[in-house]
Write a protein that holds these residues in place. Structure first.
Motif, PDB file in Angstrom:
ATOM      1  N   UNK A   1       0.800  -1.215   0.000  1.00 45.74           N
ATOM      2  CA  UNK A   1       0.000   0.000   0.000  1.00 45.74           C
ATOM      3  C   UNK A   1       0.837   1.271   0.000  1.00 45.74           C
ATOM      4  N   UNK A   2       0.221   2.343  -0.505  1.00 47.66           N
ATOM      5  CA  UNK A   2       0.820   3.660  -0.412  1.00 47.66           C
ATOM      6  C   UNK A   2       0.975   4.393  -1.719  1.00 47.66           C
ATOM      7  N   UNK A   3       1.103   3.692  -2.823  1.00 49.37           N
ATOM      8  CA  UNK A   3       1.228   4.385  -4.110  1.00 49.37           C
ATOM      9  C   UNK A   3      -0.167   4.536  -4.711  1.00 49.37           C
ATOM     10  N   UNK A   4      -0.620   3.562  -5.473  1.00 50.65           N
ATOM     11  CA  UNK A   4      -1.963   3.628  -6.054  1.00 50.65           C
ATOM     12  C   UNK A   4      -2.953   2.755  -5.293  1.00 50.65           C
ATOM     13  N   UNK A   5      -2.522   2.174  -4.193  1.00 50.70           N
ATOM     14  CA  UNK A   5      -3.402   1.431  -3.285  1.00 50.70           C
ATOM     15  C   UNK A   5      -3.391   2.163  -1.954  1.00 50.70           C
ATOM     16  N   UNK A   6      -4.520   2.786  -1.626  1.00 50.84           N
ATOM     17  CA  UNK A   6      -4.612   3.596  -0.409  1.00 50.84           C
ATOM     18  C   UNK A   6      -5.785   3.109   0.429  1.00 50.84           C
ATOM     19  N   UNK A   7      -5.612   3.124   1.749  1.00 51.03           N
ATOM     20  CA  UNK A   7      -6.625   2.539   2.627  1.00 51.03           C
ATOM     21  C   UNK A   7      -7.468   3.553   3.403  1.00 51.03           C
ATOM     22  N   UNK A   8      -7.136   4.833   3.361  1.00 50.75           N
ATOM     23  CA  UNK A   8      -7.897   5.824   4.120  1.00 50.75           C
ATOM     24  C   UNK A   8      -9.376   5.832   3.741  1.00 50.75           C
ATOM     25  N   UNK A   9      -9.667   5.830   2.437  1.00 49.98           N
ATOM     26  CA  UNK A   9     -11.055   5.844   1.976  1.00 49.98           C
ATOM     27  C   UNK A   9     -11.809   4.594   2.382  1.00 49.98           C
TER      28      UNK A   9
ATOM     29  N   UNK B   1       4.235  -0.230   0.170  1.00 52.75           N
ATOM     30  CA  UNK B   1       4.948  -0.317  -1.100  1.00 52.75           C
ATOM     31  C   UNK B   1       6.388   0.119  -0.834  1.00 52.75           C
ATOM     32  N   UNK B   2       7.351  -0.461  -1.538  1.00 56.70           N
ATOM     33  CA  UNK B   2       8.743  -0.017  -1.351  1.00 56.70           C
ATOM     34  C   UNK B   2       8.929   1.479  -1.619  1.00 56.70           C
ATOM     35  N   UNK B   3       8.019   2.064  -2.401  1.00 53.50           N
ATOM     36  CA  UNK B   3       8.118   3.491  -2.727  1.00 53.50           C
ATOM     37  C   UNK B   3       7.520   4.396  -1.654  1.00 53.50           C
TER      38      UNK B   3
END
Length: 182
Positions: free
Chosen positions: A40-48, A70-72
């Motif tokens: 998670x963190x790039x184009x997969x986000x969990x806030x929503x 995500x590594x990024x």
């Protein structure tokens, strides 16, 4: 190309897909679980996703975020946990291969909180392998690709927390449809 250009005779094409044979259906867990799985963190986000579940106002509902940053985006999930964590949200961290089936089997639905897509989803194939109905974003040609691969799910607009809440509620409240999709 490998056969023609390099004269390789020992080449096989194995399409990306489900590699597990599902076991017998299990009784649903006592508490409904909305799970997401990945990096998670790039184009997969969990806030929503967390906000959508909380908007439903169901005390017996929890969110499981299975996976890592995500590594990024190192530290992304720790930041989300600090801001939005609580007794209704569980962050598993890394899930070992031998524990993947249990994560899917314990989930009521699997949500794909993507804002973009890079094509086929290995997590979708796992959800299909383990009989966990998916809730998917309506992004570009993803819906058509999913259907071409023989899958279906409930779709939502990726920029709308309200539409995600609607999609989650629709599957939680319709057990026969959830079982059909799974």
């Amino acid at each position: 190309i490998l056969r023609a250009k390099y004269r390789a005779g020992h080449v096989a094409l194995t399409p990306h897909g489900a590699f597990e044979v599902p076991g017998p259906p299990q009784a649903p867990p006592d508490r409904a679980t909305v799970m997401t799985f990945g990096k998670f963190g790039t184009y997969k986000k969990v806030e929503g996703l967390i906000e959508a579940v909380r908007r439903l106002g169901r005390r017996d509902l929890r969110v499981v975020v299975a996976g890592t940053d995500s590594p990024n985006t190192p530290g992304y999930l720790a930041g989300v946990a600090e801001r939005l964590g609580g007794p209704d949200v569980h962050f598993t961290g890394y899930v070992a291969e031998e524990d993947v089936e249990a994560i899917f089997r314990d989930a009521t639905v699997t949500v794909f909180p993507y804002t973009a897509t890079t094509g086929s989803s290995g997590v979708l194939h796992q959800a299909g392998s383990y009989g966990c109905a998916p809730i998917l974003p309506r992004i570009g040609d993803l819906e058509g690709l999913i259907q071409a691969e023989g899958f279906t799910g409930v779709f939502f607009e990726p920029d709308s927390v309200d539409d995600l809440a609607r999609a989650i509620a629709s599957l939680l409240d319709d057990e026969p449809e959830r079982a059909r999709i799974a």
